[in-house]
Design a protein around this motif. Structure first.
Motif, PDB file in Angstrom:
ATOM      1  N   ALA A 168       0.829  -1.219   0.000  1.00 23.72           N
ATOM      2  CA  ALA A 168       0.000   0.000   0.000  1.00 23.72           C
ATOM      3  C   ALA A 168       0.857   1.261   0.000  1.00 23.72           C
ATOM      4  N   VAL A 169       1.959   1.236   0.700  1.00 27.97           N
ATOM      5  CA  VAL A 169       2.839   2.408   0.761  1.00 27.97           C
ATOM      6  C   VAL A 169       3.314   2.786  -0.639  1.00 27.97           C
ATOM      7  N   PHE A 170       3.611   1.771  -1.450  1.00 30.29           N
ATOM      8  CA  PHE A 170       4.168   2.007  -2.782  1.00 30.29           C
ATOM      9  C   PHE A 170       3.133   1.837  -3.897  1.00 30.29           C
ATOM     10  N   SER A 171       1.867   1.683  -3.526  1.00 30.72           N
ATOM     11  CA  SER A 171       0.770   1.481  -4.488  1.00 30.72           C
ATOM     12  C   SER A 171       1.083   0.339  -5.453  1.00 30.72           C
ATOM     13  N   LEU A 172       1.559  -0.764  -4.909  1.00 33.59           N
ATOM     14  CA  LEU A 172       1.897  -1.933  -5.717  1.00 33.59           C
ATOM     15  C   LEU A 172       0.768  -2.952  -5.664  1.00 33.59           C
ATOM     16  N   GLU A 173       0.422  -3.480  -6.795  1.00 30.69           N
ATOM     17  CA  GLU A 173      -0.524  -4.595  -6.845  1.00 30.69           C
ATOM     18  C   GLU A 173       0.184  -5.832  -6.298  1.00 30.69           C
ATOM     19  N   GLU A 174      -0.588  -6.792  -5.851  1.00 33.23           N
ATOM     20  CA  GLU A 174      -0.002  -8.007  -5.290  1.00 33.23           C
ATOM     21  C   GLU A 174       0.890  -8.722  -6.301  1.00 33.23           C
ATOM     22  N   THR A 175       0.458  -8.761  -7.548  1.00 33.80           N
ATOM     23  CA  THR A 175       1.244  -9.435  -8.587  1.00 33.80           C
ATOM     24  C   THR A 175       2.600  -8.760  -8.778  1.00 33.80           C
ATOM     25  N   ALA A 176       2.621  -7.448  -8.819  1.00 34.68           N
ATOM     26  CA  ALA A 176       3.882  -6.715  -8.997  1.00 34.68           C
ATOM     27  C   ALA A 176       4.798  -6.947  -7.804  1.00 34.68           C
ATOM     28  N   PHE A 177       4.221  -6.945  -6.616  1.00 38.91           N
ATOM     29  CA  PHE A 177       4.995  -7.205  -5.400  1.00 38.91           C
ATOM     30  C   PHE A 177       5.620  -8.597  -5.458  1.00 38.91           C
ATOM     31  N   ARG A 178       4.792  -9.591  -5.744  1.00 41.50           N
ATOM     32  CA  ARG A 178       5.277 -10.983  -5.790  1.00 41.50           C
ATOM     33  C   ARG A 178       6.328 -11.179  -6.881  1.00 41.50           C
ATOM     34  N   ASP A 179       6.136 -10.523  -8.035  1.00 43.27           N
ATOM     35  CA  ASP A 179       7.106 -10.645  -9.128  1.00 43.27           C
ATOM     36  C   ASP A 179       8.468 -10.090  -8.721  1.00 43.27           C
ATOM     37  N   ARG A 180       8.463  -8.955  -8.049  1.00 45.43           N
ATOM     38  CA  ARG A 180       9.737  -8.354  -7.619  1.00 45.43           C
ATOM     39  C   ARG A 180      10.444  -9.233  -6.610  1.00 45.43           C
ATOM     40  N   VAL A 181       9.685  -9.761  -5.668  1.00 46.75           N
ATOM     41  CA  VAL A 181      10.264 -10.629  -4.634  1.00 46.75           C
ATOM     42  C   VAL A 181      10.758 -11.937  -5.274  1.00 46.75           C
ATOM     43  N   ALA A 182       9.976 -12.486  -6.169  1.00 45.68           N
ATOM     44  CA  ALA A 182      10.344 -13.741  -6.818  1.00 45.68           C
ATOM     45  C   ALA A 182      11.613 -13.594  -7.659  1.00 45.68           C
ATOM     46  N   THR A 183      11.762 -12.451  -8.312  1.00 44.41           N
ATOM     47  CA  THR A 183      12.957 -12.203  -9.123  1.00 44.41           C
ATOM     48  C   THR A 183      14.212 -12.277  -8.256  1.00 44.41           C
ATOM     49  N   VAL A 184      14.146 -11.720  -7.074  1.00 48.15           N
ATOM     50  CA  VAL A 184      15.289 -11.774  -6.161  1.00 48.15           C
ATOM     51  C   VAL A 184      15.468 -13.195  -5.639  1.00 48.15           C
ATOM     52  N   ALA A 185      14.385 -13.811  -5.204  1.00 47.41           N
ATOM     53  CA  ALA A 185      14.459 -15.149  -4.613  1.00 47.41           C
ATOM     54  C   ALA A 185      15.023 -16.170  -5.591  1.00 47.41           C
ATOM     55  N   GLU A 186      14.686 -16.047  -6.867  1.00 47.59           N
ATOM     56  CA  GLU A 186      15.178 -16.986  -7.873  1.00 47.59           C
ATOM     57  C   GLU A 186      16.694 -16.990  -7.942  1.00 47.59           C
ATOM     58  N   GLY A 187      17.294 -15.860  -7.698  1.00 44.15           N
ATOM     59  CA  GLY A 187      18.750 -15.750  -7.739  1.00 44.15           C
ATOM     60  C   GLY A 187      19.446 -16.545  -6.635  1.00 44.15           C
TER      61      GLY A 187
END
Length: 180
Positions: free
Chosen positions: A159-178
């Motif tokens: 909510a602070v960054f006005s991110l949709e859940e999908t965008a949030f999960r995609d960003r986190v997943a991109t890091v986690a995959e590494g």
């Protein structure tokens, strides 16, 4: 005038306790098995009232997190460090959620211009640091929290960054995959 003096004294006591506990953490390591006991011993020697302790410990955790966010590079060891610090300071999931939500608001206020304008010179760095904040937050919320609490805390950060859940999960997943 008396109320102001009492608050000034409380603030001074909290600042002194924060310095003392931070010194204990710096002298040891978040990996030190005896850190929680050392923190308790240090707190026992301060002039803090019991109801002031949580704010001091949350402040130390928040400062530690803030320092991590100064640089955009992400190492999984940082997740481990934060979990160890959380455990050593005996912070609850609610307290961690509050620290991360406060950090998200602070980060947004400091980086609003850089996050919104790709033409800004620090746009990429701000975006990388934001991704780091999202990743660290998500990992800390996932550490032994109930699913409902996890979803709630992630939603607060989004909510602070006005991110949709999908965008949030995609960003986190991109890091986690590494890391896999």
């Amino acid at each position: 005038a008396v109320a102001a003096a009492v608050n000034a004294t409380a603030s001074a006591a909290q600042a002194a306790a924060r310095r003392t506990v931070a010194g204990v953490i710096a002298a040891r390591s978040v990996a030190d098995e005896g850190l929680a006991a050392a923190v308790k011993d240090a707190l026992a020697k301060t002039a803090l009232k019991p109801d002031e302790v949580p704010a001091v410990l949350e402040g130390i955790y928040a400062l530690y997190l803030r320092e991590m966010l100064l640089f955009p590079d992400i190492a999984y060891s940082q997740v481990v460090e934060l979990i160890r610090l959380k455990n050593a300071l005996e912070l609850s999931g609610i307290q961690i959620g509050e620290c991360h939500a406060e950090m998200a608001r602070f980060f947004f206020s400091e980086n609003r211009a850089y996050l919104s304008d790709p033409k800004e010179g620090l746009y990429d760095t701000a975006q990388s640091r934001l991704t780091k904040l999202l990743f660290l937050s998500e990992r800390l919320f996932a550490d032994r929290e109930a699913e409902e609490a996890y979803r709630y805390e992630c939603a607060r950060i989004r909510a602070v960054f006005s991110l949709e859940e999908t965008a949030f999960r995609d960003r986190v997943a991109t890091v986690a995959e590494g890391f896999y």
